[in-house]
Write an enzyme that holds these catalytic residues in place. Structure first.
Site, PDB file in Angstrom:
ATOM      1  N   LYS A 245       0.859  -1.181   0.000  1.00  0.00           N
ATOM      2  CA  LYS A 245       0.000   0.000   0.000  1.00  0.00           C
ATOM      3  C   LYS A 245       0.897   1.233   0.000  1.00  0.00           C
ATOM      4  O   LYS A 245       1.984   1.232   0.571  1.00  0.00           O
ATOM      5  CB  LYS A 245      -0.915   0.023   1.223  1.00  0.00           C
ATOM      6  CG  LYS A 245      -2.028   1.065   1.149  1.00  0.00           C
ATOM      7  CD  LYS A 245      -3.053   0.757   0.070  1.00  0.00           C
ATOM      8  CE  LYS A 245      -4.109  -0.204   0.504  1.00  0.00           C
ATOM      9  NZ  LYS A 245      -5.229  -0.318  -0.455  1.00  0.00           N
TER      10      LYS A 245
ATOM     11  N   THR B  38     -14.764  -3.638  -7.563  1.00  0.00           N
ATOM     12  CA  THR B  38     -14.942  -3.667  -6.109  1.00  0.00           C
ATOM     13  C   THR B  38     -16.420  -3.820  -5.761  1.00  0.00           C
ATOM     14  O   THR B  38     -16.795  -4.639  -4.910  1.00  0.00           O
ATOM     15  CB  THR B  38     -14.382  -2.388  -5.469  1.00  0.00           C
ATOM     16  OG1 THR B  38     -12.978  -2.313  -5.738  1.00  0.00           O
ATOM     17  CG2 THR B  38     -14.594  -2.389  -3.956  1.00  0.00           C
TER      18      THR B  38
ATOM     19  N   GLY C 272     -19.291   7.353  -3.306  1.00  0.00           N
ATOM     20  CA  GLY C 272     -18.189   7.493  -4.244  1.00  0.00           C
ATOM     21  C   GLY C 272     -18.244   6.388  -5.273  1.00  0.00           C
ATOM     22  O   GLY C 272     -19.305   5.816  -5.552  1.00  0.00           O
TER      23      GLY C 272
ATOM     24  N   ALA D 181     -17.184   3.132  -5.385  1.00  0.00           N
ATOM     25  CA  ALA D 181     -17.661   1.807  -4.968  1.00  0.00           C
ATOM     26  C   ALA D 181     -19.142   1.845  -4.573  1.00  0.00           C
ATOM     27  O   ALA D 181     -19.928   0.980  -4.974  1.00  0.00           O
ATOM     28  CB  ALA D 181     -16.816   1.279  -3.819  1.00  0.00           C
ATOM     29  N   GLY D 182     -19.531   2.839  -3.764  1.00  0.00           N
ATOM     30  CA  GLY D 182     -20.916   2.925  -3.311  1.00  0.00           C
ATOM     31  C   GLY D 182     -21.891   3.164  -4.454  1.00  0.00           C
ATOM     32  O   GLY D 182     -22.975   2.572  -4.497  1.00  0.00           O
TER      33      GLY D 182
END
Length: 452
Positions: free
Chosen positions: A105, A190, A219, A221-222
């Protein structure tokens, strides 16, 4: 005693898994630290001729199962502890998805929306100049995360290829534009993975037919999760973002809401609370907490103890990283509300990143249906693995099962490798890299390995 950091949260989960597995102390010790942390500062020339500095990080948690892989976030909350936590969780996420990668990451502490296009490009190129000696398709592969997307990955790729002498290396980064070796099916991966996780849980609980859904975070993904669930016949009754929550018990016209909040390119341009077509006389949070399925898709620790006590949902599916506090987790487990944990539920992007890397190494382009079928098969297999692990060890939650399963898989690879006498774990501090408007640079002399 100081405030618990994000990495402390990982250590607490690791400790529980280690006890369940009676983990070899040498393996446990290594899983508590990162294999490599690269940190530095990128100094860029701004459009007005001034200079600004930005802290940058890249963490590689564990390489036992293969090259590390994981996102790069641009956000003002980025710090060393957060990056180490997210890299460690990527190790576990890759193990759950049966991907032969470790966890990586990276991040830059920046508000990217305060930068011009040119300033963002200079920052991206400076970041790659900082970390380039320690990345590559067989070492560590950066991908998108919060605040980054295809454009940042394109700049990363171009700068990396320049540094290694012009050799094309599509497999070095994932989440790229399709025209630069990106994978079809990546944009909604995702969310689609979370939908498959949702369907696996519905099968387990015997839920059939239309369900009501509340989404915390609108955003990428949502938004995609909402559309995919709507297309499957479910009703979206609540949506929230940083501005607040809006609800409609009869269900939103999701396409109207999406078009209001986003421009034609998909960029979010308005807050959900500015949407005019919802009933402001109702308590929107109460409606959200009554949804059959509650889907947090925003930031860490947004579901606290109070919310956990009030929630009436049949289950939670975590698209965000660490949306439940530790106290909320305990309350939800005690109330018998299942939580599909983030390290499994949000694994769709990880899985398709792995597919993109394979395509890059083979110089091929897979059709979208092949990518989606691959993803679906793996998400249902992984759910079955976690369910069996929960039953085998008589664990309270799928989150505990996910960590036990993942730690066990990584530990097995580490045991086969051995080499515990070798020194393990390094932190590399890179001198400041300066990038000027003409993209010239001042900084450390770059010595880089070949990508192959």
């Amino acid at each position: 005693m100081g405030k618990r950091t994000a990495f402390d949260k990982y250590l607490a989960q690791l400790e529980k898994a280690a006890k369940v597995l009676d983990l070899d102390p040498r393996i446990y010790a290594r899983l508590q630290v990162q294999a490599r942390l690269v940190r530095g500062t990128v100094r860029i020339e701004m459009d007005d001729g001034s200079f600004k500095e930005f802290p940058v990080y890249r963490c590689q948690h564990n390489h036992a199962r293969g090259p590390t892989q994981g996102g790069t976030r641009f956000d003002l909350a980025v710090c060393e502890s957060e990056i180490k936590f997210l890299a460690a969780m990527m190790t576990m996420k890759n193990a759950i998805d049966d991907i032969m990668h470790g966890g990586g990451k990276g991040g830059i502490r920046v508000d990217k929306f305060a930068l011009s296009m040119g300033e963002r490009e200079r920052l991206c190129r400076g970041y790659i100049r900082t970390i380039a000696p320690w990345i590559g398709p067989r070492v560590d592969g950066p991908a998108p995360d919060v605040g980054t997307g295809a454009q940042e990955m394109a700049w990363f790729l171009d700068e990396y290829e320049r540094i290694i002498g012009g050799e094309h290396c599509f497999a070095a980064f994932t989440g790229k534009p399709v025209v630069l070796g990106g994978s079809l099916g990546r944009s909604d991966a995702t969310a689609l993975g979370a939908v498959y996780a949702t369907e696996a849980m519905m099968n387990k609980l015997g839920l059939k037919g239309q369900q009501t859904v509340a989404i915390q975070g609108f955003g990428n993904a949502g938004d995609f999760y909402a559309k995919l669930m709507k297309d499957r016949g479910h009703t979206i009754i609540s949506v929230s973002d940083r501005s607040g929550t809006i609800s409609d018990p009869s269900g939103f016209d999701l396409y109207d809401l999406h078009n209001f909040c986003h421009d034609e390119s998909g960029k979010k341009i308005r807050k959900v609370t500015e949407y005019p077509r919802w009933d402001r006389s109702i308590d929107p949070l109460r409606v959200a907490l009554s949804a059959d399925i509650f889907a947090p898709a925003a930031f860490e620790d947004l579901i606290d103890a109070h919310m956990a006590r009030e929630l009436q949902s049949k289950f939670i599916v975590e698209l965000a990283n660490g949306p439940c506090t530790e106290e909320a987790d305990e309350i939800l487990a005690g109330r018998g509300i299942p939580v599909i944990p983030d390290i499994y539920a949000s694994g769709g992007g990880v899985r398709v990143s792995a597919a993109e890397k394979i395509q890059g190494l083979e110089n091929q382009k897979w059709p979208a249906n092949r990518v989606h079928t691959w993803l679906k098969d793996q998400m249902f297999k992984a759910f079955d693995d976690l369910k069996k692990t929960k039953e085998r060890y008589q664990l309270r939650s799928l989150r505990e099962a996910a960590m036990v399963f993942a730690v066990g898989a990584v530990a097995e690879a580490m045991a086969w490798r051995g080499g515990f006498e070798y020194k393990y774990g390094e932190t590399i501090d890179v001198p400041t890299v300066t990038v000027y408007k003409d993209l010239s640079s001042k900084g450390p002399k770059l010595v880089h390995r070949k990508s192959a």
